[in-house]
Design an enzyme around this catalytic site. Structure first.
Site: not given
Ligand code: PLP
Length: 387
Positions: A71-72, A147, A175, A195, A197, A233, A322
């Protein structure tokens, strides 16, 4: 001790089917997807398959999907890659730091950024977006779901405003993906970030939807991977997992699993509010993703409650992963107008596909007890009840 995980907005466990799908791509099928030989062809096919699955989840075409590290990266790629020094950008004050700090960085590059306020429910007013547009506005970046609170923004209305004004629209859907249906055409966005995860694929993989024909300045310079939009890659096992997670999410949403998740979340929320006084839902009255509830327990420190619950086996959080550990109250809750003490007394519960009703019942027996214990020793609570 039985452990219950209600912190799925921080990260989700990889689902068994997703893990099985990615497993062969570590050792057996290890080729570089850019190699011409069989090993490479095998992994190239797997990457393109996954691209189709991610595109299907978002209502996009496969060629519009760019795989990223998460996501970042997607948020940074969109905000930096769709702007240029000197332009104006509109975002909101409740974005994840991946957008907020990326926009602050744009300010260092001589961009002007408008950080829109939200109302008490955590909603951006589309009229504020319209009013903020200037002649040199290049990008609007407003998240789809928050989030911390799960509040869903009126992204379709914002998409229309952006289209009318000829401004690019990016939405951080990290989210939202896997929790609510997403159709990039209905939203009318030029770019959308997801994202892995947060939707039961592993950490370190994600995707950016980029509408066909949208010019993007890449963040990384290197090979011509991802049609020159993201050099490096490919993370083949991660991408295969993201593709499988997208298929699982789409099948779940077609079956109406989100309603079951919302019912469990509502049971937790109602059960807590029925047993604990001086508590309330942050973001109440707004549409929310089905897995999230953010509750304030007045007169206590949320950090102490997180620790007390963790000792009893229940994992929850004070907000974005975070910022947990930081003493600052959440920028999202403060932007919604919560007094700092109430923001510091707020806990996020976020359910996942693996959450069971039995776990919710257990959580319901732990939370009131821990809150009561902490209030007993809280001078703030003693003062409040004696007044
Ligand atoms: N955007 C939102 C709304 C998030 O919740 C997160 C992670 O918490 C991110 C972006 C960053 O995603 P990642 O952890 O994949 O870098």
């Amino acid at each position: 001790m039985r452990r219950i995980y209600l912190d799925n907005n921080a990260t989700t466990p990889v689902l068994p089917d997703v893990f099985e799908a990615m497993r062969p791509y570590f050792a057996e099928r290890f080729g570089n997807a850019s190699s011409i030989h069989q090993h490479g062809q095998e992994t190239r096919a797997a990457v393109e398959n996954a691209r189709e699955s991610v595109a299907a989840l978002l209502g996009a075409s496969a060629s519009e999907i760019v795989f990223t590290s998460g996501g970042t990266e997607g948020d940074n790629l969109a905000t930096a890659g769709l702007t240029a020094p000197g332009v104006h950008v509109i975002t909101s004050s409740i974005e994840h730091h991946a957008v907020l700090h990326a926009c602050k960085h744009l300010e260092n590059l001589a961009c002007d950024v408008t950080f829109l306020r939200v109302d008490g429910r955590g909603l951006v007013n589309p009229d504020d977006v319209r009013r903020a547009v200037r002649r040199n506005t290049k990008l609007i970046s407003i998240m789809m779901a928050n989030n911390e609170t799960g509040v869903v923004q009126p992204v379709e209305e914002i998409g229309k405003i952006a289209a009318e004004a000829g401004v690019l629209f990016h939405t951080d859907a990290v989210q939202a993906a896997g929790k609510v249906a997403i159709d990039v055409k209905r939203i009318g966005c030029r770019a959308l970030t997801i994202s892995g995860h947060k939707m039961h694929a592993p950490q370190g993989v994600g995707a950016l939807y980029l509408r066909k024909g949208t010019k993007l300045e890449p963040l990384f310079h290197g090979g011509r991977h991802e049609r020159s939009r993201r050099a490096g890659t490919e993370n083949v096992p991660g991408i295969v997992a993201l593709g499988k997670a997208a298929e699982v999410a789409k099948a779940g949403s077609d079956r109406g699993d989100d309603r079951k998740l919302a019912a469990l979340r509502d049971k937790l929320e109602r059960g807590i509010l029925a047993q604990v006084e001086d508590a309330g839902v942050n973001g109440e009255g707004a549409r929310r993703v089905p897995n999230t509830t953010n509750i304030h327990f007045d007169h206590i420190e949320a950090e102490s409650l997180v620790i007390a619950l963790d000792l009893k086996g229940l994992a929850v959080s004070t907000g974005s992963a975070c910022s947990s550990g930081a003493i600052e109250p959440s920028h999202v809750l403060v932007a919604m107008g919560l007094p700092p003490d109430r923001a510091r007394a707020s806990i996020r519960f976020s359910l996942g596909k693996q959450t069971t009703e039995e776990e919710i019942d257990l959580a319901l027996s732990l939370v009131p007890e821990c809150v009561a214990r902490l209030r007993e020793i809280s001078p703030r609570y003693t003062r409040a009840v004696s007044m």
